[in-house]
Design an enzyme around this catalytic site. Structure first.
Site, PDB file in Angstrom:
ATOM      1  N   ASP A   1       0.837  -1.195   0.000  1.00  0.00           N
ATOM      2  CA  ASP A   1       0.000   0.000   0.000  1.00  0.00           C
ATOM      3  C   ASP A   1       0.876   1.251   0.000  1.00  0.00           C
ATOM      4  O   ASP A   1       2.034   1.216   0.438  1.00  0.00           O
ATOM      5  CB  ASP A   1      -0.914   0.014   1.228  1.00  0.00           C
ATOM      6  CG  ASP A   1      -1.912  -1.136   1.228  1.00  0.00           C
ATOM      7  OD1 ASP A   1      -2.202  -1.655   0.132  1.00  0.00           O
ATOM      8  OD2 ASP A   1      -2.381  -1.511   2.316  1.00  0.00           O
ATOM      9  N   LYS A   2       0.310   2.344  -0.442  1.00  0.00           N
ATOM     10  CA  LYS A   2       1.035   3.613  -0.540  1.00  0.00           C
ATOM     11  C   LYS A   2       1.806   3.943   0.738  1.00  0.00           C
ATOM     12  O   LYS A   2       2.976   4.331   0.687  1.00  0.00           O
ATOM     13  CB  LYS A   2       0.055   4.742  -0.865  1.00  0.00           C
ATOM     14  CG  LYS A   2       0.661   6.129  -0.870  1.00  0.00           C
ATOM     15  CD  LYS A   2      -0.397   7.191  -1.129  1.00  0.00           C
ATOM     16  CE  LYS A   2       0.204   8.592  -1.043  1.00  0.00           C
ATOM     17  NZ  LYS A   2      -0.818   9.649  -1.272  1.00  0.00           N
TER      18      LYS A   2
END
Length: 326
Positions: free
Chosen positions: A142-143
């Site tokens: 995820d970011k």
């Protein structure tokens, strides 16, 4: 041939042990660095020759001594813009690259993130990686999750890494800080699918795909627990969803944990640290894999990023001052 295509030329002789085997079976044995689906695609596209004659029948039985040739045209897979973005490279050779991803770096372009991604950085740093599907990205973080990722620099490496992920032979271990004091480790074995009402979220769902997360307690605090987690599967947001499901969401995870909850009698310094930690407290700490070409067993580790280290220090100090109640 158009400039955005590449040519693949392969050849091999059918061994005696392959007598009377099907063409698709022989190709899988002769060219194991390519996936069965890709080899079948090339057969049906008239890219495979047997003793100089085009053959487009996967089930054709072969004789020993026949010459197999593959003359395939493959389109360049990625058309995004190369961008000079700093990456923390842990390991690199001509086949794979191991990256310690920093917080805030999106892995693949998408809605709202058309550039500035890991993919854009790879296109600038790795020659010809645009010839590999998704620029060699075989799994994602995820970011705002930090830590280790492996990227394939060639199509054979990509095939091997995907197979390792699918067979669950690639080991991925994470560290996380979660809400609440946990007594012991355990396993969450709950399927995960798209949330029925929130398009960008995932959820535990009977209609979802199998997902298994193992976790053990590394350290207990008065209002939090520091965990080591290991994935058997790799579903989107898996750790975040599973920890929220058992009522121990990740610190900083507003998507699955709701608004931050501050413990009573927390110091001003601790409150400021918690409020300033604007991401989920999750780090991909260890990655184990088999090298796609040398078959060497490899393990990589990445230390916790500074913001996570500082968060743990504040949590330890808070527990030291206020005690722990388990």
């Amino acid at each position: 041939m158009p400039a955005n295509n590449i040519q693949i030329d392969l050849s091999a002789e059918v061994a005696e042990t392959m007598f009377d085997k099907r063409l698709d079976q022989c190709l899988a044995l002769l060219f194991p660095e390519y996936s069965r689906s890709k080899l079948k695609e090339w057969i049906l596209a008239d890219y495979v020759l047997v003793d100089g004659e085009v053959v487009n029948t996967p089930r054709l039985k072969l004789k020993s001594g026949e010459l197999i040739e593959i003359k395939a045209t493959q389109e360049v897979q990625v058309t995004n813009t190369p961008q000079d973005i700093d990456l923390d490279i842990v390991f690199e050779d001509e086949h794979i690259i191991i990256i310690n991803k920093h917080a805030g770096l999106v892995v693949h372009p998408g809605a709202g993130n058309q550039d500035g991604t890991l993919l854009n950085a790879l296109l600038a740093k790795v020659p010809n990686i645009d010839q590999v599907p998704r620029a060699g990205i075989v799994h994602r973080l995820d970011k705002d999750t930090t830590g280790l990722m492996v990227v394939a620099k060639t199509l054979p490496a990509q095939t091997s890494l995907v197979e390792q992920l699918q067979s669950r032979s690639m080991g991925r271990e994470y560290e996380a800080l979660v809400m609440g004091t946990m007594v012991a480790g355990g396993v969450v074995d709950e399927p995960i699918g798209r949330h029925p009402n929130k398009r960008t979220s995932m959820a535990v769902s009977e209609a979802g795909k199998e997902a298994v997360t193992h976790y053990r307690v590394k350290e207990k605090f008065r209002a939090y627990t520091y965990l080591r987690l290991k994935l058997e599967s790799g579903r989107t947001h898996q750790i975040r969803v599973h920890m929220s499901h058992i009522k121990h969401p990740l610190v900083g995870d507003t998507l699955y944990g709701g608004r931050p909850r501050l413990p009573k009698h927390a110091s001003e310094s601790f409150v400021n640290t918690l409020r300033g930690f604007k991401r989920q407290a999750l780090h991909a700490a260890q990655l184990s894999l088999t090298h796609p070409i040398s078959q060497e067993e490899m393990t990589f580790q990445a230390p916790l990023p500074e913001d996570f280290v500082n968060l743990l220090a504040e949590v330890r100090e808070d527990t030291k001052i206020n005690g722990i109640d388990i």
